[in-house]
Design an enzyme around this catalytic site. Structure first.
Site, short mmCIF file in Angstrom:
data_model
loop_
_atom_site.label_atom_id
_atom_site.label_comp_id
_atom_site.label_asym_id
_atom_site.label_seq_id
_atom_site.Cartn_x
_atom_site.Cartn_y
_atom_site.Cartn_z
N GLY A 194 -42.65 20.21 5.73
CA GLY A 194 -43.30 19.79 4.49
C GLY A 194 -43.70 18.33 4.57
O GLY A 194 -43.75 17.73 5.65
N VAL A 195 -43.95 17.72 3.41
CA VAL A 195 -44.45 16.35 3.35
C VAL A 195 -43.54 15.37 4.10
O VAL A 195 -43.99 14.63 4.97
CB VAL A 195 -44.61 15.91 1.87
CG1 VAL A 195 -45.01 14.45 1.79
CG2 VAL A 195 -45.66 16.78 1.19
N LYS B 101 -44.14 4.69 3.51
CA LYS B 101 -45.53 4.31 3.75
C LYS B 101 -45.62 3.00 4.54
O LYS B 101 -46.56 2.79 5.30
CB LYS B 101 -46.33 4.17 2.45
CG LYS B 101 -46.41 5.42 1.58
CD LYS B 101 -46.40 6.73 2.32
CE LYS B 101 -45.99 7.87 1.43
NZ LYS B 101 -44.68 8.42 1.66
N HIS C 228 -72.69 3.71 1.53
CA HIS C 228 -72.83 3.99 2.96
C HIS C 228 -72.52 2.73 3.76
O HIS C 228 -72.95 1.65 3.38
CB HIS C 228 -74.27 4.43 3.24
CG HIS C 228 -74.57 4.62 4.69
ND1 HIS C 228 -74.12 5.72 5.41
CD2 HIS C 228 -75.27 3.85 5.57
CE1 HIS C 228 -74.54 5.60 6.66
NE2 HIS C 228 -75.23 4.49 6.78
N THR D 82 -35.55 6.33 -6.20
CA THR D 82 -35.83 6.81 -4.84
C THR D 82 -37.18 6.32 -4.34
O THR D 82 -37.29 5.84 -3.22
CB THR D 82 -35.80 8.36 -4.81
OG1 THR D 82 -34.48 8.79 -5.11
CG2 THR D 82 -36.20 8.90 -3.45
N GLU E 33 -29.26 2.83 -15.42
CA GLU E 33 -29.48 3.12 -13.99
C GLU E 33 -28.23 2.76 -13.20
O GLU E 33 -27.73 1.65 -13.30
CB GLU E 33 -30.69 2.34 -13.48
CG GLU E 33 -30.92 2.38 -11.98
CD GLU E 33 -31.02 3.79 -11.40
OE1 GLU E 33 -30.25 4.08 -10.47
OE2 GLU E 33 -31.85 4.60 -11.87
#
EC number: 1.8.1.4
Length: 456
Positions: free
Chosen positions: A177-178, A52, A433, A42, A35
């Site tokens: 888009g997203v 998020k 519920h 990413t 890496e």
């Protein structure tokens, strides 16, 4: 040149690469993981996780602003981007530390540096050649731009958008888009004026048309301007503004232009073509078992054409490790991979859109269940709906949801799709519920011909 050997050499330590490394090590293989940047790729550092975190901060901002609606006298004094970034970076840091510990504990050799695939089964890093019995290529993707549109100054990609020191007052988001709608959602919650420009006729164009319509309606209510079916023609930066020109002749002045026109495969500069790897439109060509045209060389994640999702790469990495180990795992059904867009309201789906289902099965049935009749959705003050698509008298082949937190419902949805359940199989299952999950159960009850809370 010094040479090292291992059972498996993996180029790229993002979701696909590190998942493959962890599973392969678990199955007893010696693993070298190469890496050039940070383990986690990413998704962890510049994608899913930090975005998020921003979206959660945006949700808190909205809750503070709207407290009076539920009798809580809260108010939004402002957004401290330094504080937001500290929170976001803290989340990323903890996950990064955990991942590093995991890789170390599995005795995976992590090689830091830019690797070049030199074939037939070797990767070269800083003068050392690592040769494996098998090689997995997992070099991920990058933020694309449009021809002639230079990134820099007030023209940014999602990478720079994650490190802003202050909230822009006016933003144009190029791409609906997203990534585009998620950032549009964050900045609107933080108080910015937001315009989304999308060349295709609707927002989130890869989703079912029903989801696009509901999202566009919700964005209008949130005073996010969406210009769909209109092409971008150019951007000019002068001092502290950027002026965006559209094909319609309109010009929009803003503090920032976010270029969110998708992600491209990271396949140049790694020696792929030189080594004779088959490629198409920049993507590595791989079969359903993720094998390339070169013997013992596999490709996973965003470099393989298809959904560019971290959990897809993750699952593909596991699949390849198990395949190499001789466990003969079943190929991954792309349509069975859940998709979530985390804007407000969220969009979540799995399986086929109505149009795709018609193409595949001819005769289909659809049912849309409005969240208005759902107790928890009323409590959360969200609107939206769940749409089911089934093959005529057959299984549910598509599930599409819009509303606050519906991303959390996708787990059951993907089981229904992947286990080829019919509505009658889901109808007798008891849903707690009051939850939004109940709406999911009610939708299946209705499609099974026994609606409770829907007007026939």
């Amino acid at each position: 040149m010094p040479e090292r050997t291992a059972d498996l050499v993996i180029l790229g330590g993002g979701s696909g690469g590190y998942a493959c490394a962890l599973r392969a090590a678990e199955l007893g293989m010696s693993v070298v993981l190469v890496e050039k940047d940070k383990l986690g790729g990413t998704c962890l550092h510049r994608g899913c996780i930090p975005t998020k975190a921003l979206l959660h901060a945006a949700e808190v901002a909205d809750a503070a602003r709207d407290g009076a609606k539920v009798g809580v006298l809260s108010q939004l004094v402002g957004i401290d981007m330094t504080g937001v970034n500290t929170y976001k970076d803290g989340v990323v840091g903890r996950l990064y530390k955990g991942l590093q510990g995991l890789v170390k504990s599995r005795k995976i050799e992590l090689v830091e540096g830019a690797g070049t695939f030199v074939g037939p089964k070797s990767v070269e890093v800083d003068g050392t050649t690592y040769t494996g019995q098998n090689v997995v290529l997992a070099t991920g993707s990058y933020s694309k731009t449009l021809p002639g549109l230079e990134i820099g100054g007030r023209v940014i990609t999602s990478d720079q958008a994650l490190t802003l020191d202050d909230v822009p007052q006016r933003v144009v988001v190029l791409g609906g888009g997203v990534i585009g709608v998620e950032f549009a959602s964050v900045w609107r919650s933080f108080g910015a004026e937001v315009t989304v420009v999308e060349a295709l006729p609707r927002l989130v164009p890869n989703e079912d048309e029903f989801a696009s319509k509901l999202l566009e309606r919700a964005f209008r209510r949130r005073k996010i301007t969406a210009k769909t079916g209109v092409k971008f023609t150019g951007a000019k930066q002068v001092n502290d503004t950027v002026t965006v020109s559209l094909e319609s002749g309109e010009e929009i002045e803003a503090d920032l232009l976010l270029v969110a026109v998708g992600r491209g495969p990271n396949t140049t500069g790694h020696g792929y073509e030189e080594a004779g790897l088959a490629m198409e439109r920049g993507f590595v060509t791989a079969d359903e078992r993720l094998r390339t045209n070169l013997d013992g060389v596999y490709a996973v994640g965003d470099i393989v054409a298809g959904l560019q999702l971290a959990h897809r790469g993750f699952q593909q990495g596991i699949f390849v490790a198990e395949d190499i180990a001789g466990l003969d795992p079943a190929p991954i059904d792309e349509a069975g991979i859940p998709r979530v867009t985390y804007c407000e309201p969220e969009v979540a789906s799995v399986g086929l859109t109505e149009a795709q289902a018609k193409d595949k099965f001819g005769e289909i049935e659809t049912l849309t269940y409005d969240l208005g009749g759902n107790g928890k959705s009323q409590i959360l003050q969200t609107s939206g709906a769940i749409k089911l698509v089934r093959a005529k008298d057959g299984p549910v082949v598509g599930i599409h949801m819009v509303g606050a937190r519906v991303g959390e419902l996708i787990g059951e949805a993907q089981l229904v799709y992947n286990w080829e359940a019919e509505p009658g199989d889901v109808a007798p299952l008891v849903h707690a519920h009051p939850t939004q999950n109940e709406a999911f159960g009610e939708a299946h009850l209705a499609l099974a011909g026994k609606p409770l809370h829907t007007h026939g």
